[in-house]
Scaffold this active site. Structure first.
Site, PDB file in Angstrom:
ATOM      1  N   ASP A 535       0.807  -1.223   0.000  1.00 28.43           N
ATOM      2  CA  ASP A 535       0.000   0.000   0.000  1.00 28.43           C
ATOM      3  C   ASP A 535       0.833   1.263   0.000  1.00 28.43           C
ATOM      4  O   ASP A 535       0.319   2.358  -0.219  1.00 28.43           O
ATOM      5  CB  ASP A 535      -0.880   0.026   1.258  1.00 28.43           C
ATOM      6  CG  ASP A 535      -2.145  -0.762   1.079  1.00 28.43           C
ATOM      7  OD1 ASP A 535      -2.652  -0.820  -0.041  1.00 28.43           O
ATOM      8  OD2 ASP A 535      -2.613  -1.334   2.081  1.00 28.43           O
TER       9      ASP A 535
HETATM   10  C1  BGC Z   1       0.241   1.220   6.302  1.00 28.32           C
HETATM   11  C2  BGC Z   1      -0.127   0.014   5.479  1.00 28.32           C
HETATM   12  C3  BGC Z   1      -1.607  -0.066   5.342  1.00 28.32           C
HETATM   13  C4  BGC Z   1      -2.152   1.256   4.787  1.00 28.32           C
HETATM   14  C5  BGC Z   1      -3.651   1.252   4.594  1.00 28.32           C
HETATM   15  C6  BGC Z   1      -0.415   2.458   5.754  1.00 28.32           C
HETATM   16  O1  BGC Z   1      -0.165   3.526   6.596  1.00 28.32           O
HETATM   17  O2  BGC Z   1       1.632   1.361   6.351  1.00 28.32           O
HETATM   18  O3  BGC Z   1       0.409  -1.154   6.074  1.00 28.32           O
HETATM   19  O4  BGC Z   1      -1.942  -1.119   4.502  1.00 28.32           O
HETATM   20  O5  BGC Z   1      -1.792   2.296   5.644  1.00 28.32           O
HETATM   21  O6  BGC Z   1      -4.352   1.321   5.759  1.00 28.32           O
HETATM   22  C1  NOJ Z   2      -1.647  -3.843   5.407  1.00 34.71           C
HETATM   23  C2  NOJ Z   2      -2.837  -3.946   4.518  1.00 34.71           C
HETATM   24  O1  NOJ Z   2      -3.939  -4.454   5.256  1.00 34.71           O
HETATM   25  C3  NOJ Z   2      -2.566  -4.855   3.350  1.00 34.71           C
HETATM   26  O2  NOJ Z   2      -3.657  -4.815   2.478  1.00 34.71           O
HETATM   27  C4  NOJ Z   2      -1.312  -4.457   2.649  1.00 34.71           C
HETATM   28  O3  NOJ Z   2      -1.082  -5.384   1.630  1.00 34.71           O
HETATM   29  C5  NOJ Z   2      -0.152  -4.377   3.603  1.00 34.71           C
HETATM   30  N1  NOJ Z   2      -0.484  -3.502   4.670  1.00 34.71           N
HETATM   31  C6  NOJ Z   2       1.148  -3.915   2.930  1.00 34.71           C
HETATM   32  O4  NOJ Z   2       1.122  -2.558   2.655  1.00 34.71           O
END
Ligand code: BGC
Ligand code: NOJ
Length: 883
Positions: A535
């Protein structure tokens, strides 16, 4: 340092001191009503949606930590003539073993759960079991025990309390209960004070306290907090109970020993009962507290003006009016979990690396069960699957790191979570798949999240995460391989929740597949969109404004930024799509899909290889990410793990090279970090990944979710020792002795462990709600132990450390129970020489499914308890000889 131990026979984790390095929690509830429950009874509960229908209040990120829960205070009133020791000063004790403090150290008033007074207790123990928790403590010759759970089929928490006088003198005990109500919408509850302080309403009737805020207007539900015994007083107004300037560690009412019978009008409604218990020497008394959610039909909301219709609450309380009823409900819950987890269990694992004396080793065995492998057995057989069920219920909504108000159900997360529970609750997995698919958009892309109550796509986040659609193919394929139920493909499923746009589930899969085919960039690799699985790789974001969301901001549309990871995911799921097409007679579609798979494989070969590892992506300017040419972020885990999982480079040495590079660059004692070197500066063209301090989260943290991809990839190379090594590193039970550093529960995986660039390398965060649960279960059950569901049966293909001489798994598959014993006296890492099924040799290493597809479907759909059948049947014996 350890804070407890595993009681494997009871399937409980036993916490032996209350001041754990972080609150260690459990989840209560399997269906619609859930509670988060910490080792000192902290947490909260909600009905179906942690944001919209929260019953009790919890303050996240509070100092001190974890205040707010279902609390009980005990007061031991000395007999006439004794000197009372009540000391009303506000210092608190520091915990077990310490004598400092007033209320906490006070002999007469204490918190038997340790919090919120932090009382010095003579003994303390918390057992977190499957769906229930038990806290026991003793002080002042009084034993306290609390058993907390959500009974199956009802919308309430039950807290059974037992008080026992272990002295030879009579005791007069005052017990006060305490919960603080949330005004339903948890977000509003913690922000909209100008309104909230005027709307709180309650009713008290006998021993039941009713929280009915907003019931007069648009709600038809209320909460009840009751006990099955007469009370001598109550409080429902927080300020009356605590005193405005007191915390829950020193409530006025408890210190003075008398309830005020307060009725809340606005401000903060709470529920507190005052019970007097006279206990003869040796006597024990039991109390059943119920904290429930009740609804009335619109027309039957009222008994009379302003008086709520209490009949649903009364029925609920009647049902749990006795200890026996509570005990029965607990026994039913335990039976449910026993049955559920009997679908996949690891019975025994033997190793040649250990002495030859085990009494459990069968004759001829020269090995014994090793502690190392026992740990794996407990995780794979119990705790890992338990965590998978929690991710099924919660997605990413409510934990001690997810506030329950933010994220809905993730499209990609929910599809991957399916891998971890489809064997346990296939029918519910089926329903989940149809819910998820209904949020897909007509062009094949997907809302990134949807809301569990409305099941509608979440507009605030929208779509644009270009990996999302592919995970639907993964989830559906996993479901069909488990159940044999191809009929799911014919279900009519809306697009964008619009019934007029409905088409078959198969059509959804095709649009998922075609979305990648139709959205490629200059190198023939898939366009990344807002981000792929990572993400934080926001290649079209270019955000320089503080506070702007990396997830939703699109200041730049390149049409250029490409993801090698999406290409690898495509290459991994395409064979399933092709197989599904073939098996359903879609021969032309299968041929088309095969040619598209070839194109992607070619694009990875030509533009996705960096010499020693797979590239990660191309940015919006067409520059490489995850290449030796980069200053930081030269090598990433995701594209390497997934490409090898997809079989890329297996035949020409690239796969081995890639995994060796991952080992050499990214591996640490605590797991494999996401990339190296960590980004030192903020990169406008990369987004959130470079926003994190080096070593945290996606910026070179150990982002556990992707570690099992490497484990699975290692098994594709046949490297069983390496696979097991990578498995162990993030597996919580192996770090139990290191809990002071890891901090998180030793029985669950966490999303992130600080990487080698971080100041606190090895410290875990975000336990419970993570795709790590499903993927580690997949890696250990399907690829290391090698019991893998396929369309025609169970593939038996272990890839293990050579010293694992034998192991036995029980596995229920499409209605048949198998007892699978793998004999590796040959000491190999991979390779099956032959298999016998009930004494008969079979061809190859596929155990053919016994049930037909339609029988399997009815198995999957039928029965009281989802996914269960023939629990007393005799297993089919399977012997697997490796070599
Ligand atoms: C986090 C991710 C997460 C994304 C969406 C980001 O701040 O680092 O792990 O998937 O937010 O909530
Ligand atoms: C947490 C999110 O829930 C997941 O969808 C994502 O793939 C990982 N973070 C990596 O960014």
């Amino acid at each position: 340092m350890k804070y407890g131990f595993f009681d494997d026979a009871a399937r409980e984790y036993v916490i032996t001191r209350p001041d754990t390095p972080y609150p260690w929690i459990n989840y209560l509830g399997c269906d619609d009503f859930f509670g988060l429950f910490s080792n000192t009874s902290g947490g909260y509960c909600f009905y179906r949606d942690a944001k919209m229908l929260r019953l009790t209040r919890y303050r996240y990120n509070n100092a001190p930590a974890d205040i707010g829960g279902r609390y009980f205070y005990l007061k031991d009133t000395p007999a006439v003539g004794d000197t009372p020791t009540a000391d009303l000063s506000l210092d608190s004790g520091v915990g077990v073993g310490s004598d400092i403090g007033a209320c906490g150290g006070n002999m007469n008033i204490w918190s038997p759960q340790w919090q919120p007074m932090k009382s010095q207790l003579d003994s303390y123990e918390c057992r977190h079991g499957l769906g229930y928790s038990k806290i026991s403590s003793a002080k002042n010759g009084l034993e306290f025990s609390q058993t907390s759970f959500v009974p199956r089929g009802d919308t309430c928490e039950i807290h059974k309390i037992v008080l026992k006088n272990t002295t030879s003198a009579a005791k007069n005990i005052d017990m006060f209960s305490y919960v603080e109500f949330c005004l339903w919408n948890a977000q509003d509850d913690m922000t909209n004070f100008q309104r909230n302080f005027s709307i709180g309403e309650v009713e008290v009737h006998d021993s039941a306290i009713y929280h009915k805020t907003e019931y007069r207007e648009r709600r038809n539900h209320y909460a009840v907090w009751a006990v099955n015994t007469p009370i001598v007083g109550f409080d429902t107004d927080r300020e009356s109970f605590l005193g405005l300037y007191n915390g829950t560690n020193a409530p006025d009412v408890v210190l003075s020993g008398a309830s005020k019978n307060s009725i809340a009008h606005g401000w903060s409604p709470i529920g507190s009962h005052h019970i007097k218990a006279e206990l003869a020497p040796g006597e024990a008394r039991e109390f059943v507290f119920v904290l429930g959610y009740c609804e009335n039909p619109e027309a039957e909301k009222w008994e009379s003006l302003h008086v709520i219709n209490k009949s649903p609450a009364k029925a609920l309380l009647e049902k749990y009016a006795t200890s026996e009823a509570a005990d029965r409900a607990l026994a039913e819950l335990q039976a449910y979990w026993r049955e559920l987890l009997s679908i996949f269990t690891v019975e025994s694992v033997f190793s040649s690396a250990f002495a030859k004396t085990s009494s459990r080793a069968s004759s001829g065995d020269t090995a014994e069960e090793s502690t190392d492998y026992k740990k794996m057995a407990r995780m794979a057989g119990v705790w890992n699957q338990y965590q998978c069920m929690v991710t099924f219920n919660m997605s990413r909504s409510a934990s001690y790191f997810e506030s329950g108000i933010g994220r809905g159900m993730g499209f990609r997360d929910s599809n991957q979570d399916l891998l971890g529970f489809v064997h346990l609750v296939p029918q519910r997995a089926r329903a989940r798949i149809l819910d998820i698919a209904a949020t897909q958009l007509p062009d094949g892309s997907a809302y990134h999240q949807y809301q569990p109550l409305t099941k509608r796509g979440n507009n605030e986040i929208g779509s644009g995460f270009n990996d999302d659609p592919l995970w639907l193919i993964l989830g559906v394929a996993a479901y069909i391989k488990e159940t044999g139920d191809f009929s799911i493909l014919d279900e009519q499923v809306p697009f964008d929740n619009d019934e007029t746009l409905a088409d078959s589930l198969f059509a959804h899969l095709k649009r998922s597949f075609d979305f990648t085919v139709n959205n490629k960039g200059p190198h023939g690799l898939p366009l990344i969109g807002r981000a792929d699985w990572n993400d934080c790789l926001n290649l079209n974001c270019f955000s320089s404004t503080p506070g702007e969301s990396f997830q939703t901001t699109a200041n730049f549309e390149s049409g250029i930024a490409e993801s090698v990871l999406i290409a690898a995911i495509f290459a991994f799921v395409a064979p399933d799509y092709i197989e599904i097409c073939r098996r359903t007679g879609r021969i032309e579609e299968a041929a088309y899909a095969l040619s598209e798979l070839g194109k992607i494989q070619k694009a990875i070969d030509s533009h996705g290889w960096d010499g020693n590892w797979f590239l990660r992506a191309y940015d919006a300017h067409g520059k490489k990410i995850g290449s030796h040419e980069c200053e930081d972020g030269k090598i990433f885990i995701e594209s390497n793990g997934f490409s090898v999982m997809a079989g890329i480079g297996l035949d020409d040495g690239r796969a081995e090279k890639a995994l060796n590079s991952v080992r050499d660059w990214l591996e640490t004692p605590y797991g494999i970090v996401l990339q190296q070197p960590a980004y030192q500066k903020y990169h406008l063209e990369l987004g959130e990944i470079s926003s994190y301090p080096p070593g945290y989260k996606e910026n070179a943290g150990i982002f556990c979710h992707n570690n099992p991809w490497v484990t699975i990839a290692e098994t594709r190379l046949g490297r069983g020792i390496r696979a097991f090594e990578t498995y162990k590193k993030i597996c919580p039970t192996y770090r139990e002795d290191d809990s002071a550093l890891r901090r998180m529960e030793p029985y669950v995986y966490c999303q992130m462990i600080a990487g080698k660039d971080a100041a606190r390398h090895g410290e875990g965060k975000n336990s419970w709600l993570t795709g790590t649960a499903a993927w580690t279960f997949t890696s250990i059950s399907q690829y290391i132990l090698g019991i893998r569901p396929e369309y025609d049966g169970l593939r038996i293909d272990p890839c293990i450390p050579a010293d694992m001489t034998s192991f036995t798994i029980m596995r229920k598959f499409r209605g048949t129970l198998y007892e699978i014993t793998v004999d590796n006296s040959a000491g190999v890492e991979k390779g099956v020489r032959h298999i016998t099924l009930d004494g008969e040799k079979i061809n190859g290493n596929l155990l053919p499914a016994k049930a037909t597809d339609s029988e399997a479907t009815s198995n999957a759909a039928g029965g009281d308890i989802d996914g269960m059948n023939n629990s007393n049947e005799k297993p089919c014996k399977v012997t697997v000889v490796m070599g």
